[in-house]
Design a protein around this motif. Structure first.
Motif, PDB file in Angstrom:
ATOM      1  N   THR A 283       0.869  -1.326  -0.055  1.00  0.00           N
ATOM      2  CA  THR A 283       0.016   0.020   0.111  1.00  0.00           C
ATOM      3  C   THR A 283       1.069   1.349   0.033  1.00  0.00           C
ATOM      4  O   THR A 283       1.859   1.309   0.853  1.00  0.00           O
ATOM      5  N   HIS A 284       0.512   2.120  -1.009  1.00  0.00           N
ATOM      6  CA  HIS A 284       1.533   3.282  -0.873  1.00  0.00           C
ATOM      7  C   HIS A 284       1.436   4.351   0.119  1.00  0.00           C
ATOM      8  O   HIS A 284       2.756   4.344   0.764  1.00  0.00           O
ATOM      9  N   ALA A 285       0.240   4.638   0.486  1.00  0.00           N
ATOM     10  CA  ALA A 285      -0.047   5.353   1.850  1.00  0.00           C
ATOM     11  C   ALA A 285      -0.832   4.831   2.552  1.00  0.00           C
ATOM     12  O   ALA A 285      -2.182   4.435   2.296  1.00  0.00           O
ATOM     13  N   SER A 286      -0.690   4.723   3.791  1.00  0.00           N
ATOM     14  CA  SER A 286      -1.690   3.970   4.819  1.00  0.00           C
ATOM     15  C   SER A 286      -2.939   5.005   4.861  1.00  0.00           C
ATOM     16  O   SER A 286      -2.716   6.323   5.266  1.00  0.00           O
ATOM     17  N   ASN A 287      -3.943   4.506   4.746  1.00  0.00           N
ATOM     18  CA  ASN A 287      -5.166   5.234   5.312  1.00  0.00           C
ATOM     19  C   ASN A 287      -5.454   5.421   6.647  1.00  0.00           C
ATOM     20  O   ASN A 287      -6.363   6.264   7.161  1.00  0.00           O
ATOM     21  N   VAL A 288      -4.622   4.562   7.571  1.00  0.00           N
ATOM     22  CA  VAL A 288      -4.637   4.984   8.919  1.00  0.00           C
ATOM     23  C   VAL A 288      -3.877   6.232   9.575  1.00  0.00           C
ATOM     24  O   VAL A 288      -4.386   7.212  10.164  1.00  0.00           O
ATOM     25  N   VAL A 289      -2.474   6.081   9.196  1.00  0.00           N
ATOM     26  CA  VAL A 289      -1.662   7.183   9.423  1.00  0.00           C
ATOM     27  C   VAL A 289      -0.973   8.067   8.281  1.00  0.00           C
ATOM     28  O   VAL A 289      -0.387   8.884   8.610  1.00  0.00           O
TER      29      VAL A 289
ATOM     30  N   SER B   6      -4.642   3.641  -3.404  1.00  0.00           N
ATOM     31  CA  SER B   6      -5.886   4.355  -3.088  1.00  0.00           C
ATOM     32  C   SER B   6      -5.836   5.751  -2.548  1.00  0.00           C
ATOM     33  O   SER B   6      -6.565   6.617  -2.649  1.00  0.00           O
ATOM     34  N   GLN B   7      -4.764   6.009  -1.417  1.00  0.00           N
ATOM     35  CA  GLN B   7      -4.455   7.209  -0.760  1.00  0.00           C
ATOM     36  C   GLN B   7      -3.449   8.232  -1.385  1.00  0.00           C
ATOM     37  O   GLN B   7      -3.207   9.060  -0.626  1.00  0.00           O
ATOM     38  N   SER B   8      -2.913   7.732  -2.433  1.00  0.00           N
ATOM     39  CA  SER B   8      -1.805   8.571  -2.894  1.00  0.00           C
ATOM     40  C   SER B   8      -2.022   8.921  -4.214  1.00  0.00           C
ATOM     41  O   SER B   8      -1.676  10.074  -4.592  1.00  0.00           O
ATOM     42  N   ILE B   9      -2.995   8.297  -5.082  1.00  0.00           N
ATOM     43  CA  ILE B   9      -3.035   8.927  -6.482  1.00  0.00           C
ATOM     44  C   ILE B   9      -3.873  10.165  -6.419  1.00  0.00           C
ATOM     45  O   ILE B   9      -4.809  10.502  -5.845  1.00  0.00           O
ATOM     46  N   GLY B  10      -3.080  11.286  -7.275  1.00  0.00           N
ATOM     47  CA  GLY B  10      -3.674  12.436  -7.444  1.00  0.00           C
ATOM     48  C   GLY B  10      -2.847  13.442  -6.301  1.00  0.00           C
ATOM     49  O   GLY B  10      -3.143  14.553  -6.427  1.00  0.00           O
ATOM     50  N   VAL B  11      -2.077  12.784  -5.525  1.00  0.00           N
ATOM     51  CA  VAL B  11      -1.429  13.751  -4.482  1.00  0.00           C
ATOM     52  C   VAL B  11       0.093  13.434  -4.427  1.00  0.00           C
ATOM     53  O   VAL B  11       0.902  14.286  -4.301  1.00  0.00           O
ATOM     54  N   VAL B  12       0.432  12.177  -4.642  1.00  0.00           N
ATOM     55  CA  VAL B  12       1.750  11.900  -4.462  1.00  0.00           C
ATOM     56  C   VAL B  12       2.290  11.499  -5.920  1.00  0.00           C
ATOM     57  O   VAL B  12       1.417  10.523  -6.541  1.00  0.00           O
ATOM     58  N   PRO B  13       3.455  11.946  -6.356  1.00  0.00           N
ATOM     59  CA  PRO B  13       3.722  11.310  -7.929  1.00  0.00           C
ATOM     60  C   PRO B  13       3.745   9.876  -7.850  1.00  0.00           C
ATOM     61  O   PRO B  13       4.383   9.206  -7.073  1.00  0.00           O
TER      62      PRO B  13
ATOM     63  N   LEU C  55      -1.389  -1.529 -10.773  1.00  0.00           N
ATOM     64  CA  LEU C  55      -1.568  -0.276  -9.692  1.00  0.00           C
ATOM     65  C   LEU C  55      -3.153  -0.280  -9.573  1.00  0.00           C
ATOM     66  O   LEU C  55      -4.025  -0.150 -10.707  1.00  0.00           O
ATOM     67  N   ALA C  56      -3.601  -0.344  -8.388  1.00  0.00           N
ATOM     68  CA  ALA C  56      -5.086  -0.115  -8.180  1.00  0.00           C
ATOM     69  C   ALA C  56      -5.355   1.091  -7.764  1.00  0.00           C
ATOM     70  O   ALA C  56      -4.613   1.622  -6.917  1.00  0.00           O
ATOM     71  N   LEU C  57      -6.628   1.683  -8.228  1.00  0.00           N
ATOM     72  CA  LEU C  57      -6.691   3.009  -7.701  1.00  0.00           C
ATOM     73  C   LEU C  57      -8.293   3.158  -7.814  1.00  0.00           C
ATOM     74  O   LEU C  57      -8.864   2.753  -8.707  1.00  0.00           O
ATOM     75  N   PRO C  58      -8.915   4.057  -6.818  1.00  0.00           N
ATOM     76  CA  PRO C  58     -10.387   4.404  -6.875  1.00  0.00           C
ATOM     77  C   PRO C  58     -10.467   5.611  -7.379  1.00  0.00           C
ATOM     78  O   PRO C  58      -9.299   6.614  -7.375  1.00  0.00           O
ATOM     79  N   GLY C  59     -11.611   6.069  -7.974  1.00  0.00           N
ATOM     80  CA  GLY C  59     -11.947   7.534  -8.596  1.00  0.00           C
ATOM     81  C   GLY C  59     -12.287   8.446  -7.466  1.00  0.00           C
ATOM     82  O   GLY C  59     -12.202   9.575  -7.752  1.00  0.00           O
ATOM     83  N   HIS C  60     -12.750   7.964  -6.342  1.00  0.00           N
ATOM     84  CA  HIS C  60     -13.626   8.748  -5.679  1.00  0.00           C
ATOM     85  C   HIS C  60     -12.977   9.604  -4.226  1.00  0.00           C
ATOM     86  O   HIS C  60     -13.589  10.184  -3.658  1.00  0.00           O
ATOM     87  N   LYS C  61     -11.531   9.154  -4.417  1.00  0.00           N
ATOM     88  CA  LYS C  61     -10.869   9.881  -3.274  1.00  0.00           C
ATOM     89  C   LYS C  61      -9.990  11.201  -3.806  1.00  0.00           C
ATOM     90  O   LYS C  61     -10.690  11.958  -4.243  1.00  0.00           O
TER      91      LYS C  61
ATOM     92  N   ALA D 117       6.264  15.483   7.928  1.00  0.00           N
ATOM     93  CA  ALA D 117       5.096  15.563   7.139  1.00  0.00           C
ATOM     94  C   ALA D 117       5.377  15.116   5.503  1.00  0.00           C
ATOM     95  O   ALA D 117       4.522  14.835   4.702  1.00  0.00           O
ATOM     96  N   CYS D 118       6.603  15.159   5.347  1.00  0.00           N
ATOM     97  CA  CYS D 118       6.993  14.679   3.777  1.00  0.00           C
ATOM     98  C   CYS D 118       6.941  13.164   3.643  1.00  0.00           C
ATOM     99  O   CYS D 118       6.911  12.655   2.318  1.00  0.00           O
ATOM    100  N   ASP D 119       6.893  12.534   4.834  1.00  0.00           N
ATOM    101  CA  ASP D 119       7.090  10.956   4.450  1.00  0.00           C
ATOM    102  C   ASP D 119       5.454  10.534   4.620  1.00  0.00           C
ATOM    103  O   ASP D 119       5.124   9.201   4.839  1.00  0.00           O
ATOM    104  N   LYS D 120       4.579  11.542   4.675  1.00  0.00           N
ATOM    105  CA  LYS D 120       2.883  10.919   4.567  1.00  0.00           C
ATOM    106  C   LYS D 120       2.090  11.714   3.645  1.00  0.00           C
ATOM    107  O   LYS D 120       2.297  12.974   3.557  1.00  0.00           O
ATOM    108  N   THR D 121       0.722  11.116   3.850  1.00  0.00           N
ATOM    109  CA  THR D 121      -0.150  11.872   3.153  1.00  0.00           C
ATOM    110  C   THR D 121      -0.953  12.738   4.411  1.00  0.00           C
ATOM    111  O   THR D 121      -0.612  12.686   5.409  1.00  0.00           O
ATOM    112  N   ALA D 122      -1.622  13.701   3.696  1.00  0.00           N
ATOM    113  CA  ALA D 122      -2.517  14.461   4.906  1.00  0.00           C
ATOM    114  C   ALA D 122      -3.439  13.774   5.815  1.00  0.00           C
ATOM    115  O   ALA D 122      -4.775  14.193   5.611  1.00  0.00           O
ATOM    116  N   VAL D 123      -3.139  12.992   6.565  1.00  0.00           N
ATOM    117  CA  VAL D 123      -4.105  12.097   7.528  1.00  0.00           C
ATOM    118  C   VAL D 123      -3.477  12.273   8.930  1.00  0.00           C
ATOM    119  O   VAL D 123      -2.484  12.087   9.189  1.00  0.00           O
ATOM    120  N   ILE D 124      -4.338  12.808   9.818  1.00  0.00           N
ATOM    121  CA  ILE D 124      -4.000  12.845  11.214  1.00  0.00           C
ATOM    122  C   ILE D 124      -5.118  11.810  11.958  1.00  0.00           C
ATOM    123  O   ILE D 124      -6.325  11.844  11.784  1.00  0.00           O
TER     124      ILE D 124
END
Ligand SMILES: Cc1ncc(COP(=O)(O)O)c(C=O)c1O
Length: 336
Positions: A93-99, A124-131, A142-148, A249-256
């Motif tokens: 998983t590229h970016a964790s949806n939990v942290v 799922s959690q990185s497409i559109g935000v992380v290259p 590579l699997a991706l959702p459209g709705h995030k 911050a650079c090691d993660k997506t914007a999830v808190i």
């Protein structure tokens, strides 16, 4: 096709699906055969864990799970140690949806390539935000959702399948092509796209990606990263609040993801919604092993998903609300 642009892929290697779950099921069940071994990680979502665990329980495949550390980091070298003679696939998983912690996809891709293993990424959690670059990162699927973060409607998703990877289709039927044949066409995308597609949803997804390309992904990432970092730093001042994941911050997506002392995450989520109009998600977020890794498997966390349309004022509102909840806790003795 704009999805191809985001992945540095050619459009003929992408099929539309109805969700990331749909894409992952096709990739996993279509690729793995009886007797194969697959390596997954503890940061994976149930949309990976459940298909592989189901196949293991049915006696079809063997599964190894690589554990992350308590901040959600995966040590890429651990993949080496789990490889067996019958290993066929690595899933990460590229970016964790939990942290939000990002995995070093390029390094894992190199390990897969060096060991002639296929590599499937859940973006799922990185497409559109992380290259992402399927060539550079040696990604086979590579699997991706459209709705995030692609701003598309629900019911949309896609799967990238590298040329040379053949999956057994999960669905057979009409494609509008080769109608004289009673067998599924071999060609992409018809091999995997039977039945009438979600054309309205795909048009919406197209508009979402157009917007991302016009704004620029770097600008989107910078905005989200700044807000998440600001929130993280401010939360450190609230001593009852426990924040999970990495401080970088650079090691993660914007999830808190957080908790407040011994209060149930669901209670905090309810208060945020009912009293402050702030919508979070509380619980295990369909990723039970990720919670085990960060030590919250019994209580879950309250997760804030910060997006491009959020502002610093929104973050200040969330901080004020959390401060209020901490104060309320001082006057309430029993855990709620
Ligand atoms: C990391 C991750 N993988 C997979 C999924 C499943 O996505 P979908 O709802 O599009 O099937 C999600 C959804 O939350 C997710 O966060």
């Amino acid at each position: 096709m704009l999805i191809a642009k985001l992945l540095n892929a050619t459009p003929d290697r992408i099929i539309f699906t109805c969700s990331a779950t749909d894409s992952l099921n096709l990739a996993i069940k279509g690729y793995l055969k009886k007797g194969d071994h697959v390596i997954v990680t503890s940061m994976d979502h149930n949309s990976i864990l459940r298909p592989v665990m189901h196949m293991e329980r049915e006696g079809i495949i063997e599964v190894s799970v690589i554990a992350s550390d308590s901040k959600g980091y995966i040590n890429s070298v651990d993949f080496f140690t789990q490889i067996r003679p019958n290993t066929k696939l690595i899933i990460a998983t590229h970016a964790s949806n939990v942290v939000g912690t990002l995995a070093d996809i390029e390094k894992i891709g190199e390990i897969a390539l060096a060991n002639r293993l296929a590599f499937l990424v859940d973006a799922s959690q990185s497409i559109g935000v992380v290259p992402l670059d399927v060539q550079k990162m040696h990604i086979d699927m590579l699997a991706l959702p459209g709705h995030k973060s692609l701003f598309g409607p629900t019911g949309t998703g896609a799967l990238y399948i590298r040329d040379g990877i053949d999956l057994v289709p999960l669905r057979h039927g009409g494609t509008g092509t080769f109608s004289e044949s009673m067998f599924q066409p071999e060609e992409m995308p018809h091999r995997y796209e039977s039945g009438t597609g979600n054309l309205i949803g795909i048009a919406g997804l197209n508009a979402g990606i157009k917007y991302i390309l016009s704004e620029g992904m770097e600008k989107i990432r910078e905005h989200e990263e700044n807000l998440a970092d600001y929130m993280y730093q401010e939360l450190l001042k609230l001593n009852k609040v426990i924040v999970y994941g990495t401080e970088k911050a650079c090691d993660k997506t914007a999830v808190i993801s957080l908790n407040i002392n011994n209060w149930a995450a669901s209670k905090i989520g309810q208060l945020l919604s009912d009293k402050f109009g702030i919508i979070t998600r509380a619980g295990l977020h369909c990723a039970p092993l990720a919670h085990k890794a960060i030590g919250t498997e019994s209580c879950g966390t309250v997760r804030f998903g910060i997006g491009y349309f959020n502002t610093k004022e929104d973050i200040d509102c969330a901080l004020e609300a959390l401060n209020e909840i901490c104060k309320k806790q001082q006057t309430t003795t029993a855990p709620i």
